[in-house]
Write a protein that holds these residues in place. Structure first.
Motif, PDB file in Angstrom:
ATOM      1  N   VAL A   1      50.826   1.188  36.544  1.00 14.85           N
ATOM      2  CA  VAL A   1      51.018   2.381  35.705  1.00 14.85           C
ATOM      3  C   VAL A   1      49.836   2.542  34.754  1.00 14.85           C
ATOM      4  N   TYR A   2      49.417   3.810  34.570  1.00  8.86           N
ATOM      5  CA  TYR A   2      48.399   4.067  33.548  1.00  8.86           C
ATOM      6  C   TYR A   2      49.067   4.180  32.170  1.00  8.86           C
ATOM      7  N   PHE A   3      48.516   3.536  31.216  1.00 11.89           N
ATOM      8  CA  PHE A   3      48.893   3.709  29.801  1.00 11.89           C
ATOM      9  C   PHE A   3      47.800   3.043  28.977  1.00 11.89           C
ATOM     10  N   PRO A   4      47.638   3.435  27.729  1.00 14.29           N
ATOM     11  CA  PRO A   4      46.631   2.794  26.880  1.00 14.29           C
ATOM     12  C   PRO A   4      46.946   1.305  26.722  1.00 14.29           C
ATOM     13  N   ARG A   5      46.026   0.463  27.145  1.00 17.48           N
ATOM     14  CA  ARG A   5      46.270  -0.989  27.140  1.00 17.48           C
ATOM     15  C   ARG A   5      46.518  -1.543  25.741  1.00 17.48           C
ATOM     16  N   GLU A   6      46.007  -0.861  24.724  1.00 19.77           N
ATOM     17  CA  GLU A   6      46.169  -1.366  23.352  1.00 19.77           C
ATOM     18  C   GLU A   6      47.624  -1.359  22.886  1.00 19.77           C
ATOM     19  N   MET A   7      48.484  -0.645  23.639  1.00 22.78           N
ATOM     20  CA  MET A   7      49.900  -0.644  23.278  1.00 22.78           C
ATOM     21  C   MET A   7      50.507  -2.052  23.332  1.00 22.78           C
ATOM     22  N   LEU A   8      49.960  -2.913  24.222  1.00 30.70           N
ATOM     23  CA  LEU A   8      50.545  -4.250  24.399  1.00 30.70           C
ATOM     24  C   LEU A   8      50.333  -5.146  23.159  1.00 30.70           C
ATOM     25  N   PRO A   9      49.073  -5.375  22.715  1.00 34.75           N
ATOM     26  CA  PRO A   9      48.924  -6.172  21.483  1.00 34.75           C
ATOM     27  C   PRO A   9      49.531  -5.502  20.254  1.00 34.75           C
ATOM     28  N   LEU A  10      49.507  -4.150  20.218  1.00 38.13           N
ATOM     29  CA  LEU A  10      50.125  -3.472  19.064  1.00 38.13           C
ATOM     30  C   LEU A  10      51.633  -3.717  19.026  1.00 38.13           C
ATOM     31  N   SER A  11      52.265  -3.789  20.211  1.00 40.99           N
ATOM     32  CA  SER A  11      53.717  -4.038  20.244  1.00 40.99           C
ATOM     33  C   SER A  11      54.048  -5.433  19.727  1.00 40.99           C
ATOM     34  N   VAL A  12      53.156  -6.382  19.995  1.00 42.03           N
ATOM     35  CA  VAL A  12      53.358  -7.754  19.500  1.00 42.03           C
ATOM     36  C   VAL A  12      53.345  -7.775  17.971  1.00 42.03           C
ATOM     37  N   VAL A  13      52.346  -7.102  17.386  1.00 37.81           N
ATOM     38  CA  VAL A  13      52.255  -7.063  15.917  1.00 37.81           C
ATOM     39  C   VAL A  13      53.468  -6.338  15.334  1.00 37.81           C
ATOM     40  N   ALA A  14      53.856  -5.208  15.942  1.00 44.37           N
ATOM     41  CA  ALA A  14      54.982  -4.428  15.410  1.00 44.37           C
ATOM     42  C   ALA A  14      56.289  -5.228  15.462  1.00 44.37           C
TER      43      ALA A  14
ATOM     44  N   MET B   1      35.892   5.983  19.945  1.00 45.05           N
ATOM     45  CA  MET B   1      37.069   5.227  19.493  1.00 45.05           C
ATOM     46  C   MET B   1      38.151   6.174  18.942  1.00 45.05           C
ATOM     47  N   ILE B   2      37.691   7.287  18.287  1.00 38.81           N
ATOM     48  CA  ILE B   2      38.643   8.250  17.727  1.00 38.81           C
ATOM     49  C   ILE B   2      39.497   8.861  18.836  1.00 38.81           C
ATOM     50  N   GLU B   3      38.841   9.229  19.969  1.00 39.16           N
ATOM     51  CA  GLU B   3      39.584   9.825  21.085  1.00 39.16           C
ATOM     52  C   GLU B   3      40.598   8.844  21.657  1.00 39.16           C
ATOM     53  N   GLU B   4      40.240   7.578  21.705  1.00 38.44           N
ATOM     54  CA  GLU B   4      41.165   6.568  22.240  1.00 38.44           C
ATOM     55  C   GLU B   4      42.353   6.347  21.308  1.00 38.44           C
ATOM     56  N   ILE B   5      42.119   6.457  19.996  1.00 36.80           N
ATOM     57  CA  ILE B   5      43.229   6.352  19.040  1.00 36.80           C
ATOM     58  C   ILE B   5      44.180   7.544  19.224  1.00 36.80           C
ATOM     59  N   LYS B   6      43.605   8.758  19.430  1.00 35.40           N
ATOM     60  CA  LYS B   6      44.450   9.942  19.660  1.00 35.40           C
ATOM     61  C   LYS B   6      45.258   9.773  20.950  1.00 35.40           C
ATOM     62  N   GLU B   7      44.614   9.222  21.991  1.00 36.86           N
ATOM     63  CA  GLU B   7      45.307   8.978  23.262  1.00 36.86           C
ATOM     64  C   GLU B   7      46.457   7.972  23.056  1.00 36.86           C
ATOM     65  N   ALA B   8      46.191   6.916  22.279  1.00 41.79           N
ATOM     66  CA  ALA B   8      47.229   5.905  22.031  1.00 41.79           C
ATOM     67  C   ALA B   8      48.412   6.502  21.266  1.00 41.79           C
TER      68      ALA B   8
ATOM     69  N   PHE C   1      38.190  -4.983  22.219  1.00 39.41           N
ATOM     70  CA  PHE C   1      39.253  -4.772  23.222  1.00 39.41           C
ATOM     71  C   PHE C   1      38.913  -3.570  24.110  1.00 39.41           C
ATOM     72  N   ASN C   2      38.446  -2.486  23.494  1.00 36.77           N
ATOM     73  CA  ASN C   2      38.134  -1.262  24.241  1.00 36.77           C
ATOM     74  C   ASN C   2      37.041  -1.478  25.273  1.00 36.77           C
ATOM     75  N   ALA C   3      36.112  -2.366  24.944  1.00 39.66           N
ATOM     76  CA  ALA C   3      34.992  -2.602  25.863  1.00 39.66           C
ATOM     77  C   ALA C   3      35.426  -3.359  27.114  1.00 39.66           C
ATOM     78  N   ARG C   4      36.629  -3.940  27.109  1.00 43.63           N
ATOM     79  CA  ARG C   4      37.062  -4.784  28.223  1.00 43.63           C
ATOM     80  C   ARG C   4      38.370  -4.359  28.863  1.00 43.63           C
ATOM     81  N   LYS C   5      39.116  -3.443  28.245  1.00 43.10           N
ATOM     82  CA  LYS C   5      40.501  -3.219  28.646  1.00 43.10           C
ATOM     83  C   LYS C   5      40.672  -2.676  30.060  1.00 43.10           C
ATOM     84  N   TRP C   6      39.668  -1.951  30.606  1.00 45.19           N
ATOM     85  CA  TRP C   6      39.859  -1.337  31.920  1.00 45.19           C
ATOM     86  C   TRP C   6      39.551  -2.282  33.076  1.00 45.19           C
TER      87      TRP C   6
END
Length: 279
Positions: A98-111, A1-8, A268-273
């Motif tokens: 396009v490749y990008f970290p999928r978590e950007m989408l829900p994070l953008s909603v919160v932001a 999970m730490i590596e995925e946070i760094k990627e995001a 989310f990480n277990a399903r995003k791909w």
């Protein structure tokens, strides 16, 4: 999970662009723009004030301020969850190409909803200052310094929940309908229209303290009361006594918010791909 946070974190510029796009699209071709996000809460607060204060005769001076300070965090909570239920499907073309970290989408909603919430709070503070200087109201309390902490905790709670909701809606499109029903129920369980002292007073005397703490285990219950008790002075009523904020329960609430954020991200990480294959 730490590596995925760094990627995001390497895609923070994408997050910024998604937030800007959300803000532009939401009020595209609208005359009043951002102020539409204030019109609904203000109309709701005016309506509830008339019903509760003048028909149900709840004796709390300046009740509309106590209502508004609970209603704005609720609108933040509600809108972020509802927006998140559609965010993956809305960006399906982007996900496929396009490749990008999928978590950007829900994070953008919160932001994006954090920005709306902060702007709405600015209007609330303008109201408090008007009330203070022109209607001889109470000064803004020093406990207002807790506000950034409360916004952070609610944002963490929402990050975890939006990860789960956005992911679930990819596999089960009934999610948004179930969510709407649950939010309607949760609204009445959360001390938005009423102060939590009414709940405390209505509980059985023998187990009142324990039951009240169980009630505060719902994070939005504690957060709503924390906003109310840190931004406004204790209310005065002839038949109801204001109780101070339970900082111990606020600490428990903080732990729950952090755990929800971590758990939601893991889910989310277990399903995003596999999103691109399901939409």
């Amino acid at each position: 999970m730490i590596e995925e946070i760094k990627e995001a974190l390497r895609y923070k510029d994408l997050l910024k662009q998604l937030v800007i796009r959300d803000l532009k699209v939401r009020y595209k071709n609208s005359v009043l723009g951002f102020f539409w996000s204030l019109v609904n809460p203000l109309v709701q607060v005016a309506t509830i004030t008339i019903v509760v204060k003048y028909i149900m005769r709840l004796d709390i001076p300046n009740y509309s301020a106590y209502l508004l300070v609970g209603y704005l965090p609720w609108v933040f909570f509600q809108m972020a969850l509802l927006d998140s239920s559609q965010v993956i499907l809305t960006h399906r073309d982007l996900l496929r190409k396009v490749y990008f970290p999928r978590e950007m989408l829900p994070l953008s909603v919160v932001a994006a909803n954090v920005i709306h919430f902060v702007l709405a709070l600015a209007v609330f503070f303008a109201y408090l200052l008007f009330y203070r200087f022109f209607l001889h109201g109470a000064p803004i309390a020093y406990t207002v310094a807790w506000l950034p902490v409360l916004i952070l905790l609610e944002s963490l709670l929402l990050v975890g929940l939006t990860f789960v909701v956005s992911s679930l809606n990819v596999f089960f499109e009934d999610t948004k309908y179930v969510l709407t029903v649950l939010l309607n129920v949760l609204f009445y369980l959360t001390p938005v229209m009423y102060v939590s002292e009414l709940v405390y007073a209505s509980l059985p005397g023998a187990h009142r303290t324990l039951l009240y703490k169980l009630y505060l285990l719902l994070p939005m219950n504690t957060l709503t009361e924390a906003y109310r008790k840190t931004l406004l002075p204790p209310f005065k009523s002839s038949n109801l006594h204001s109780v101070p904020l339970d900082y111990g329960m606020l600490g428990v609430c903080a732990v729950i918010c952090i755990l929800v954020a971590i758990g939601g991200y893991a889910y989310f990480n277990a399903r995003k791909w596999v999103f691109a294959e399901r939409i």
